[in-house]
Design an enzyme around this catalytic site. Structure first.
Site, PDB file in Angstrom:
ATOM      1  NE  ARG A  35      -3.630  -0.670  -0.095  1.00 47.61           N
ATOM      2  CZ  ARG A  35      -4.841  -0.654   0.428  1.00 47.61           C
ATOM      3  NH1 ARG A  35      -5.203  -1.583   1.242  1.00 47.61           N
ATOM      4  NH2 ARG A  35      -5.691   0.301   0.113  1.00 47.61           N
ATOM      5  NE  ARG A  39      -4.431   2.229   2.770  1.00 49.30           N
ATOM      6  CZ  ARG A  39      -4.604   1.266   3.629  1.00 49.30           C
ATOM      7  NH1 ARG A  39      -3.643   0.929   4.459  1.00 49.30           N
ATOM      8  NH2 ARG A  39      -5.754   0.654   3.700  1.00 49.30           N
ATOM      9  NE  ARG A  48      -9.108   8.477  -6.455  1.00 49.08           N
ATOM     10  CZ  ARG A  48      -9.549   7.844  -5.371  1.00 49.08           C
ATOM     11  NH1 ARG A  48      -8.744   7.033  -4.733  1.00 49.08           N
ATOM     12  NH2 ARG A  48     -10.785   7.995  -4.954  1.00 49.08           N
ATOM     13  CG  ASP A  84      -9.176  -2.613  -4.371  1.00 46.22           C
ATOM     14  OD1 ASP A  84      -8.574  -2.121  -3.404  1.00 46.22           O
ATOM     15  OD2 ASP A  84     -10.083  -3.461  -4.241  1.00 46.22           O
ATOM     16  CE1 TYR A 159     -13.427  -6.224   1.703  1.00 43.73           C
ATOM     17  CE2 TYR A 159     -11.856  -7.781   0.816  1.00 43.73           C
ATOM     18  CZ  TYR A 159     -12.142  -6.727   1.647  1.00 43.73           C
ATOM     19  OH  TYR A 159     -11.172  -6.172   2.426  1.00 43.73           O
TER      20      TYR A 159
HETATM   21  O1  1CP Z   1       0.128   0.517  -2.846  1.00 44.54           O
HETATM   22  C1  1CP Z   1      -1.088   0.520  -3.050  1.00 44.54           C
HETATM   23  O2  1CP Z   1      -1.938   1.121  -2.327  1.00 44.54           O
HETATM   24  C2  1CP Z   1      -1.497  -0.213  -4.279  1.00 44.54           C
HETATM   25  C3  1CP Z   1      -2.906  -0.271  -4.509  1.00 44.54           C
HETATM   26  C4  1CP Z   1      -3.812  -1.164  -3.687  1.00 44.54           C
HETATM   27  C5  1CP Z   1      -3.656  -2.496  -3.287  1.00 44.54           C
HETATM   28  C6  1CP Z   1      -2.429  -3.376  -3.417  1.00 44.54           C
HETATM   29  C7  1CP Z   1      -5.101  -0.749  -3.301  1.00 44.54           C
HETATM   30  C8  1CP Z   1      -5.641   0.597  -3.514  1.00 44.54           C
HETATM   31  N1  1CP Z   1      -5.757  -1.833  -2.789  1.00 44.54           N
HETATM   32  C9  1CP Z   1      -4.886  -2.904  -2.736  1.00 44.54           C
HETATM   33  C10 1CP Z   1      -5.165  -4.260  -2.304  1.00 44.54           C
HETATM   34  C11 1CP Z   1      -6.330  -4.524  -1.442  1.00 44.54           C
HETATM   35  N2  1CP Z   1      -7.596  -4.000  -1.490  1.00 44.54           N
HETATM   36  C12 1CP Z   1      -6.323  -5.496  -0.429  1.00 44.54           C
HETATM   37  C13 1CP Z   1      -5.165  -6.386  -0.122  1.00 44.54           C
HETATM   38  C14 1CP Z   1      -4.116  -5.641   0.622  1.00 44.54           C
HETATM   39  C15 1CP Z   1      -4.401  -5.410   2.069  1.00 44.54           C
HETATM   40  O3  1CP Z   1      -4.641  -6.396   2.788  1.00 44.54           O
HETATM   41  O4  1CP Z   1      -4.335  -4.239   2.484  1.00 44.54           O
HETATM   42  C16 1CP Z   1      -7.586  -5.501   0.176  1.00 44.54           C
HETATM   43  C17 1CP Z   1      -8.042  -6.356   1.325  1.00 44.54           C
HETATM   44  C18 1CP Z   1      -8.383  -4.561  -0.516  1.00 44.54           C
HETATM   45  C19 1CP Z   1      -9.795  -4.255  -0.272  1.00 44.54           C
HETATM   46  C20 1CP Z   1     -10.000  -2.809  -0.045  1.00 44.54           C
HETATM   47  N3  1CP Z   1     -10.056  -1.893  -1.056  1.00 44.54           N
HETATM   48  C21 1CP Z   1     -10.066  -2.125   1.170  1.00 44.54           C
HETATM   49  C22 1CP Z   1     -10.016  -2.766   2.558  1.00 44.54           C
HETATM   50  C23 1CP Z   1     -11.380  -2.848   3.161  1.00 44.54           C
HETATM   51  C24 1CP Z   1     -11.411  -3.693   4.439  1.00 44.54           C
HETATM   52  O5  1CP Z   1     -11.897  -4.829   4.378  1.00 44.54           O
HETATM   53  O6  1CP Z   1     -10.930  -3.212   5.460  1.00 44.54           O
HETATM   54  C25 1CP Z   1     -10.186  -0.763   0.885  1.00 44.54           C
HETATM   55  C26 1CP Z   1     -10.319   0.378   1.845  1.00 44.54           C
HETATM   56  C27 1CP Z   1     -10.166  -0.625  -0.535  1.00 44.54           C
HETATM   57  C28 1CP Z   1     -10.196   0.618  -1.324  1.00 44.54           C
HETATM   58  C29 1CP Z   1      -8.864   1.062  -1.768  1.00 44.54           C
HETATM   59  N4  1CP Z   1      -7.958   0.275  -2.425  1.00 44.54           N
HETATM   60  C30 1CP Z   1      -6.840   1.031  -2.744  1.00 44.54           C
HETATM   61  C31 1CP Z   1      -7.080   2.361  -2.255  1.00 44.54           C
HETATM   62  C32 1CP Z   1      -6.120   3.515  -2.408  1.00 44.54           C
HETATM   63  C33 1CP Z   1      -8.351   2.372  -1.633  1.00 44.54           C
HETATM   64  C34 1CP Z   1      -9.066   3.548  -0.982  1.00 44.54           C
HETATM   65  C35 1CP Z   1      -9.894   4.178  -2.027  1.00 44.54           C
HETATM   66  C36 1CP Z   1     -10.673   5.372  -1.594  1.00 44.54           C
HETATM   67  O7  1CP Z   1     -11.309   5.319  -0.517  1.00 44.54           O
HETATM   68  O8  1CP Z   1     -10.637   6.330  -2.334  1.00 44.54           O
END
Ligand code: 1CP
Length: 352
Positions: A35, A39, A48, A84, A159
């Site tokens: 991540r 973030r 964004r 994602d 999910y």
């Molecule tokens: O470095 C990076 O951030 C690369 C991009 C990336 C990756 C590798 C994003 C962007 N998501 C992920 C993987 C991801 N997504 C995982 C596996 C990694 C981990 O365990 O952290 C998981 C479980 C998700 C699911 C997901 N998508 C969540 C978690 C929800 C929960 O169950 O707690 C969330 C918040 C997202 C949205 C998301 N994905 C990525 C971003 C930057 C965001 C936030 C988007 C927004 O709110 O604008």
């Protein structure tokens, strides 16, 4: 999907990340952070602004820029594609949104056989914008490897079945225990989707890939072996001809590390709960990745240097070590602390 994986690849034979992932001794301790894109970075928030998360994921120029931001800023040894785990589900036609501050939200949760049978397959052309971003990135990244990724079948199922983020995964486990045939049919479809997404990224040129089974640690070893391992094996073994290292990661998976390697992992990702020397003993011969507690980045430079030193020392007992966090960068993390952490890891000696 029968996407060809025979395109000429970039040859980054001395990139420290790839050397360590293949079990060699790199010129410096390779570092990247889960991540790291998005973030915590102000330049990410600025870019964004006004664009929904999923729209950003299907915009190759934006994916490229967000992926490059942490590489430029922190000097990390690998880029991770900005995307994602739900992107291939959306691409295939599942009605799902990423809600800011919540995460993925599924319009019609998948809780019975009819819903499983109605899940659409993924076709490579549906993720063409992701492949395009990979091509743009490999042209820009020079000697820095690009990591592609997908969500593993269990984490994707969580999910889809829960309908969104879940603490206890109770509906998911209920389906697994009460309707095993439906469960296996669901995970088999999700394995095909994850495999298709990863093969599209490999065909477009990623240098490594990570399968995120973030929530698999919620299962016992017995249940993991019965209900998950065959499907994650389908994904990872389906990439054995890809010629890129396959990393397999989950949170709270100290008891699952051996099984996660058996699924076909070249590198085993470890969260902060399991010391790397303990993890290395559980996966003899395999390089490991991890495992600084993301909260450590809030504890000040002295603590960070001590913990980074401990982890690099513990990592020397593995067949290779890629330095990372034990889970993703927390959103409130100070980006300058991340940069200093990378520099400190780079200052430490490699070798066994
Ligand atoms: O470095 C990076 O951030 C690369 C991009 C990336 C990756 C590798 C994003 C962007 N998501 C992920 C993987 C991801 N997504 C995982 C596996 C990694 C981990 O365990 O952290 C998981 C479980 C998700 C699911 C997901 N998508 C969540 C978690 C929800 C929960 O169950 O707690 C969330 C918040 C997202 C949205 C998301 N994905 C990525 C971003 C930057 C965001 C936030 C988007 C927004 O709110 O604008």
């Amino acid at each position: 999907m029968t996407e060809s994986l025979t395109l000429p690849r970039r040859s980054l034979t001395s990139a420290p990340f790839l050397v360590a992932a293949r079990g060699g001794v790199p010129a410096r301790v390779p570092v990247w952070f889960m991540r790291q894109a998005g973030r915590s970075l102000p330049e990410y928030r600025a870019l964004r602004a006004g664009t929904a998360m999923l729209a950003a994921c299907f915009d190759p120029a934006m994916v490229t820029e967000v992926t490059l931001q942490p590489v430029r800023r922190h000097g990390v040894d690998a880029a991770i594609l900005f995307s994602d785990i739900v992107v291939p589900l959306v691409a295939a036609g599942v009605d799902l949104d990423i809600v800011a501050g919540t995460g993925p939200v599924v319009a019609e949760p998948v809780r019975d056989r009819a819903a499983v049978d109605a899940l659409p397959p993924l076709h490579a052309e549906q993720v063409a914008p992701v492949a395009e971003a990979v091509r743009l990135l490999t042209a820009e990244l020079g000697e820095t490897p690009l990591i592609g990724f997908a969500g593993a079948p269990f984490t994707l199922a969580s999910y889809l079945v829960e309908g969104g983020p879940s603490r206890n995964h109770e509906r998911t486990k209920a389906l697994m225990y009460a309707e095993p045939d439906t469960w296996h049919a669901l995970l088999d479809r999700l394995a095909d989707i994850a495999l298709g997404f990863l093969r599209a990224q490999v065909a477009a040129g990623v240098d490594a890939l990570q399968l995120f089974d973030s929530w698999a640690g919620a299962l016992s070893l017995r249940d993991y072996r019965e209900f998950v391992l065959p499907h994650s094996t389908k994904v990872l073994s389906g990439l054995s001809d890809a010629g890129v290292p396959r990393i397999h990661f989950g949170v709270g998976t100290g008891h699952l590390l051996g099984a996660m390697r058996e699924a076909g992992a070249d590198v085993v990702g470890v969260d902060w709960r399991t010391p790397l020397d303990v993890a290395a003993a559980a996966v003899p011969g395999a390089p490991v990745q991890g495992n600084l507690d993301p909260a450590t980045l809030f504890a000040g430079d002295e603590v960070i240097r001590r913990e980074v030193g401990r982890i690099v020392a513990e990592g020397r007992s593995a067949a290779g070590h890629v330095f990372n966090l034990g889970h993703g960068v927390l959103p409130e993390t100070d980006p300058d602390v991340i940069t200093r952490t990378v520099a400190h890891a780079h200052s430490l000696p490699t070798g066994r």
